[in-house]
Scaffold this motif. Structure first.
Motif, mmCIF file in Angstrom:
data_model
loop_
_atom_site.group_PDB
_atom_site.id
_atom_site.type_symbol
_atom_site.label_atom_id
_atom_site.label_comp_id
_atom_site.label_asym_id
_atom_site.label_seq_id
_atom_site.Cartn_x
_atom_site.Cartn_y
_atom_site.Cartn_z
ATOM 1 N N LEU A 1 -92.849 -108.313 1.868
ATOM 2 C CA LEU A 1 -93.053 -106.939 1.424
ATOM 3 C C LEU A 1 -94.246 -106.822 0.483
ATOM 4 N N ARG A 2 -94.481 -107.824 -0.334
ATOM 5 C CA ARG A 2 -95.571 -107.770 -1.321
ATOM 6 C C ARG A 2 -96.948 -107.670 -0.671
ATOM 7 N N LYS A 3 -97.030 -107.968 0.603
ATOM 8 C CA LYS A 3 -98.300 -107.864 1.324
ATOM 9 C C LYS A 3 -98.588 -106.436 1.774
ATOM 10 N N LEU A 4 -97.622 -105.545 1.601
ATOM 11 C CA LEU A 4 -97.745 -104.172 2.073
ATOM 12 C C LEU A 4 -97.956 -103.213 0.909
ATOM 13 N N PRO A 5 -98.714 -102.125 1.092
ATOM 14 C CA PRO A 5 -98.959 -101.194 -0.011
ATOM 15 C C PRO A 5 -97.829 -100.207 -0.269
ATOM 16 N N VAL A 6 -96.972 -99.987 0.741
ATOM 17 C CA VAL A 6 -95.918 -98.973 0.604
ATOM 18 C C VAL A 6 -94.621 -99.498 1.206
ATOM 19 N N VAL A 7 -93.511 -99.252 0.524
ATOM 20 C CA VAL A 7 -92.189 -99.566 1.054
ATOM 21 C C VAL A 7 -91.297 -98.340 0.935
ATOM 22 N N ILE A 8 -90.620 -98.024 2.012
ATOM 23 C CA ILE A 8 -89.587 -96.986 2.026
ATOM 24 C C ILE A 8 -88.245 -97.705 1.901
ATOM 25 N N ALA A 9 -87.473 -97.369 0.878
ATOM 26 C CA ALA A 9 -86.187 -98.015 0.624
ATOM 27 C C ALA A 9 -85.064 -97.024 0.868
ATOM 28 N N VAL A 10 -84.213 -97.325 1.832
ATOM 29 C CA VAL A 10 -83.172 -96.403 2.289
ATOM 30 C C VAL A 10 -81.807 -96.969 1.915
ATOM 31 N N ALA A 11 -81.014 -96.189 1.166
ATOM 32 C CA ALA A 11 -79.729 -96.720 0.710
ATOM 33 C C ALA A 11 -78.756 -95.601 0.386
ATOM 34 N N GLY A 12 -77.492 -95.854 0.689
ATOM 35 C CA GLY A 12 -76.420 -94.936 0.323
ATOM 36 C C GLY A 12 -75.566 -95.532 -0.786
ATOM 37 N N MET A 13 -74.321 -95.086 -0.867
ATOM 38 C CA MET A 13 -73.381 -95.521 -1.910
ATOM 39 C C MET A 13 -74.024 -95.376 -3.292
ATOM 40 N N ASP A 14 -74.244 -96.488 -4.036
ATOM 41 C CA ASP A 14 -74.862 -96.370 -5.366
ATOM 42 C C ASP A 14 -76.381 -96.453 -5.286
ATOM 43 N N ALA A 15 -76.923 -96.692 -4.095
ATOM 44 C CA ALA A 15 -78.380 -96.718 -3.860
ATOM 45 C C ALA A 15 -79.109 -97.603 -4.858
ATOM 46 N N ALA A 16 -78.576 -98.790 -5.092
ATOM 47 C CA ALA A 16 -79.203 -99.706 -6.051
ATOM 48 C C ALA A 16 -80.462 -100.365 -5.497
ATOM 49 N N LEU A 17 -80.601 -100.390 -4.164
ATOM 50 C CA LEU A 17 -81.707 -101.120 -3.546
ATOM 51 C C LEU A 17 -83.087 -100.698 -4.057
ATOM 52 N N PRO A 18 -83.431 -99.394 -4.118
ATOM 53 C CA PRO A 18 -84.772 -99.038 -4.601
ATOM 54 C C PRO A 18 -85.053 -99.504 -6.020
ATOM 55 N N THR A 19 -84.050 -99.466 -6.900
ATOM 56 C CA THR A 19 -84.247 -99.908 -8.277
ATOM 57 C C THR A 19 -84.483 -101.414 -8.337
ATOM 58 N N VAL A 20 -83.686 -102.172 -7.624
ATOM 59 C CA VAL A 20 -83.880 -103.626 -7.598
ATOM 60 C C VAL A 20 -85.252 -103.950 -7.020
ATOM 61 N N LEU A 21 -85.612 -103.271 -5.952
ATOM 62 C CA LEU A 21 -86.919 -103.496 -5.340
ATOM 63 C C LEU A 21 -88.042 -103.162 -6.320
ATOM 64 N N GLY A 22 -87.817 -102.135 -7.143
ATOM 65 C CA GLY A 22 -88.812 -101.739 -8.134
ATOM 66 C C GLY A 22 -89.088 -102.801 -9.182
ATOM 67 N N GLY A 23 -88.168 -103.736 -9.361
ATOM 68 C CA GLY A 23 -88.374 -104.829 -10.296
ATOM 69 C C GLY A 23 -88.959 -106.076 -9.653
ATOM 70 N N LEU A 24 -89.163 -106.019 -8.331
ATOM 71 C CA LEU A 24 -89.634 -107.199 -7.603
ATOM 72 C C LEU A 24 -90.940 -106.970 -6.850
ATOM 73 N N TYR A 25 -91.247 -105.714 -6.583
ATOM 74 C CA TYR A 25 -92.345 -105.381 -5.674
ATOM 75 C C TYR A 25 -93.317 -104.438 -6.379
#
Length: 220
Positions: free
Chosen positions: A137-161
């Motif tokens: 993912l770090r090789k790409l300029p944009v990531v779309i993060a899709v998540a339901g329930m507590d939708a933690a995925l975009p936040t976690v991704l925000g700390g890694l990417y």
């Protein structure tokens, strides 16, 4: 019925996006008349939220011109834009239940000829699945993060990417999560800086936002 339809034929010239036909709430008759005009004017269209029943009830001469994908409920009327350039957008879905939304984003990008990579079932309940793909993912300029329930995925991704993150909360979940408002509130209050947020289940909008970003930096 004709008086109900007024196509925006200058949209592509104004903003670089063809008019997309949102089929939710439209009668089959309305969709047929829109496609009649598209055929007469030699236009191509992206059809969104096209239910299988609507698609199956269209006349055969229109169905044969539609590349229909039932999971995302999208259709390409005539050929999509040709693929061009390198992969610039990643689409990550927390769970298989979120695929209808993530695939809508992927199909929208494909319609416009934007190469993209899909990563499914990489939610934080099994964090190792996401960690295995972060370098990619770090090789790409944009990531779309899709998540339901507590939708933690975009936040976690925000700390890694480090690139642009477009969060799409989905209506998937139990109890108070059902309907997507818990996921929406979660990503809106994310502690990861710079995460952009789309409306619930809006994969199409996320794809358009991603395209605006890659266009602004001259990558398409």
């Amino acid at each position: 019925m004709e008086q109900d339809i007024k196509l925006d034929l200058q949209r592509a010239a104004r903003i670089g996006f063809d008019e997309a036909i949102f089929c939710g709430g439209k009668t089959v008759g309305h969709i047929e008349k829109i496609l009649d005009q598209a055929r007469e004017k030699n236009l191509r269209f992206l059809l969104t939220r096209l239910h299988e029943t609507q698609y199956s009830e269209l006349p055969a001469h229109h169905r044969t011109r539609i590349d229909y994908e039932p999971v995302s409920r999208t259709g390409f009327y005539d050929s999509p834009h040709p693929l061009a350039g390198d992969t610039t957008v990643g689409i990550v879905a927390a769970g298989t239940s979120d695929v209808a939304v993530s695939r809508e984003a992927a199909r929208t990008l494909r319609y416009y000829g934007i190469p993209n990579v899909e990563m499914t079932d990489v939610g934080v309940a099994g964090l190792w699945r996401l960690l295995e793909r972060v370098d990619e993912l770090r090789k790409l300029p944009v990531v779309i993060a899709v998540a339901g329930m507590d939708a933690a995925l975009p936040t976690v991704l925000g700390g890694l990417y480090p690139g642009a993150i477009i969060a799409v909360p989905t209506s998937i979940g139990y109890g108070v999560a059902t309907g997507g408002h818990a996921a929406l509130h979660s990503v809106l209050s994310s502690c990861a800086p710079g995460v952009s947020v789309m409306n619930i289940d809006n994969g199409y909008g996320a794809a358009c936002a991603a395209m605006r970003i890659v266009r602004s930096v001259g990558m398409m």
